[in-house]
Write a protein that holds these residues in place. Structure first.
Motif, PDB file in Angstrom:
ATOM      1  N   UNK A  33     -30.157  43.321   0.132  1.00 30.35           N
ATOM      2  CA  UNK A  33     -28.646  43.396  -0.219  1.00 30.35           C
ATOM      3  C   UNK A  33     -27.991  42.074   0.379  1.00 30.35           C
ATOM      4  N   UNK A  34     -27.609  41.260  -0.670  1.00 30.64           N
ATOM      5  CA  UNK A  34     -26.990  40.162  -0.293  1.00 30.64           C
ATOM      6  C   UNK A  34     -25.379  40.442   0.539  1.00 30.64           C
ATOM      7  N   UNK A  35     -25.277  39.716   1.638  1.00 30.98           N
ATOM      8  CA  UNK A  35     -24.026  39.842   2.160  1.00 30.98           C
ATOM      9  C   UNK A  35     -23.516  38.416   2.460  1.00 30.98           C
ATOM     10  N   UNK A  36     -22.313  38.066   1.875  1.00 33.90           N
ATOM     11  CA  UNK A  36     -21.381  36.884   2.003  1.00 33.90           C
ATOM     12  C   UNK A  36     -20.781  37.043   3.408  1.00 33.90           C
ATOM     13  N   UNK A  37     -21.018  36.517   4.451  1.00 41.19           N
ATOM     14  CA  UNK A  37     -20.164  36.328   5.849  1.00 41.19           C
ATOM     15  C   UNK A  37     -19.412  34.885   6.062  1.00 41.19           C
ATOM     16  N   UNK A  38     -18.395  35.193   6.319  1.00 40.85           N
ATOM     17  CA  UNK A  38     -17.361  34.166   6.886  1.00 40.85           C
ATOM     18  C   UNK A  38     -17.781  33.873   8.208  1.00 40.85           C
ATOM     19  N   UNK A  39     -18.443  32.948   8.324  1.00 41.25           N
ATOM     20  CA  UNK A  39     -18.926  32.297   9.774  1.00 41.25           C
ATOM     21  C   UNK A  39     -17.873  31.321  10.364  1.00 41.25           C
ATOM     22  N   UNK A  40     -16.998  31.693  11.529  1.00 43.56           N
ATOM     23  CA  UNK A  40     -15.996  30.654  11.961  1.00 43.56           C
ATOM     24  C   UNK A  40     -16.654  29.795  13.029  1.00 43.56           C
ATOM     25  N   UNK A  41     -17.794  30.109  13.623  1.00 36.71           N
ATOM     26  CA  UNK A  41     -18.480  29.198  14.518  1.00 36.71           C
ATOM     27  C   UNK A  41     -19.883  29.013  14.052  1.00 36.71           C
ATOM     28  N   UNK A  42     -20.334  27.956  13.680  1.00 36.36           N
ATOM     29  CA  UNK A  42     -21.868  27.783  13.246  1.00 36.36           C
ATOM     30  C   UNK A  42     -22.953  28.136  14.344  1.00 36.36           C
ATOM     31  N   UNK A  43     -22.370  28.495  15.579  1.00 36.34           N
ATOM     32  CA  UNK A  43     -23.417  28.687  16.399  1.00 36.34           C
ATOM     33  C   UNK A  43     -23.737  30.182  16.765  1.00 36.34           C
ATOM     34  N   UNK A  44     -23.113  31.167  15.691  1.00 37.11           N
ATOM     35  CA  UNK A  44     -23.499  32.611  15.810  1.00 37.11           C
ATOM     36  C   UNK A  44     -24.894  32.848  15.644  1.00 37.11           C
ATOM     37  N   UNK A  45     -25.473  33.424  16.557  1.00 38.90           N
ATOM     38  CA  UNK A  45     -26.965  33.926  16.324  1.00 38.90           C
ATOM     39  C   UNK A  45     -26.905  34.899  15.271  1.00 38.90           C
ATOM     40  N   UNK A  46     -28.016  34.885  14.642  1.00 40.64           N
ATOM     41  CA  UNK A  46     -28.640  35.970  13.501  1.00 40.64           C
ATOM     42  C   UNK A  46     -28.357  37.240  14.121  1.00 40.64           C
ATOM     43  N   UNK A  47     -28.777  37.404  15.414  1.00 36.13           N
ATOM     44  CA  UNK A  47     -28.528  38.772  15.948  1.00 36.13           C
ATOM     45  C   UNK A  47     -27.124  39.235  15.961  1.00 36.13           C
TER      46      UNK A  47
END
Length: 172
Positions: free
Chosen positions: A10-24
């Motif tokens: 399933x595709x999920x669009x996430x708004x990432x405010x910090x590019x250092x967020x780990x995949x975990x």
């Protein structure tokens, strides 16, 4: 920034405010997929193992933004409570867990490991590069990146051996 992760099909669009967020952390905190565990957060225990594009990785060691367009499979994507995957069933039958914290990572790693074996990938203990035999030493070597603090290793090996044997019988 927006990043699209395809998780369990399933595709999920996430708004990432910090590019250092780990995949975990993206999986656990943004998608509420808490089956993937945060153990050491340093890539040493394997509790966070997921499969990305067919290869197992430690999700604590990679950034979510690096996986735009990748196919990510978590423990939630290989079975459900009513329809467990063969490895999940074997872990239950062989009591391959005690506290259960490492179990999702163990099962994800074993799932990918069996595919690696099917494709003929050698390990450090593989004697014949043409067709790796699935000995207990081979299983232990291939699973060495996943730690179990409760020391359920013999039962984990038994569960993996059972599933590998059934897969080999089905292929014959």
């Amino acid at each position: 920034m927006d990043v699209t992760l395809t998780v369990n099909g399933t595709p999920h669009v996430l708004e990432i405010d910090d590019p250092r967020v780990s995949l975990l952390d993206a999986l656990r905190q943004r998608l509420d997929l808490t089956g993937t565990k945060k153990g050491c957060d340093h890539g040493q225990c394997g509790a966070c193992t997921v499969i990305v594009n067919g290869r197992r990785i430690n999700s604590c060691l990679t950034l979510a933004v690096m996986h735009e367009g990748d196919e990510i499979t978590t423990i939630e994507g290989i079975g459900t409570p009513g329809d467990l995957a063969p490895l999940q069933q074997a872990f239950i039958r062989h009591d391959g867990f005690q506290c259960g914290y490492c179990t999702p990572g163990q099962i994800m790693s074993a799932t990918a490991m069996l595919e690696e074996l099917r494709q003929g990938w050698p390990s450090q203990v593989t004697g014949d590069l043409g067709s790796p035999a699935l000995s207990d030493d081979e299983i232990r070597e291939r699973m060495s990146g996943n730690l179990c603090r409760c020391s359920c290793y013999p039962n984990i090996v038994d569960a993996i051996r059972e599933v590998a044997g059934k897969a080999a019988e089905g292929a014959a």
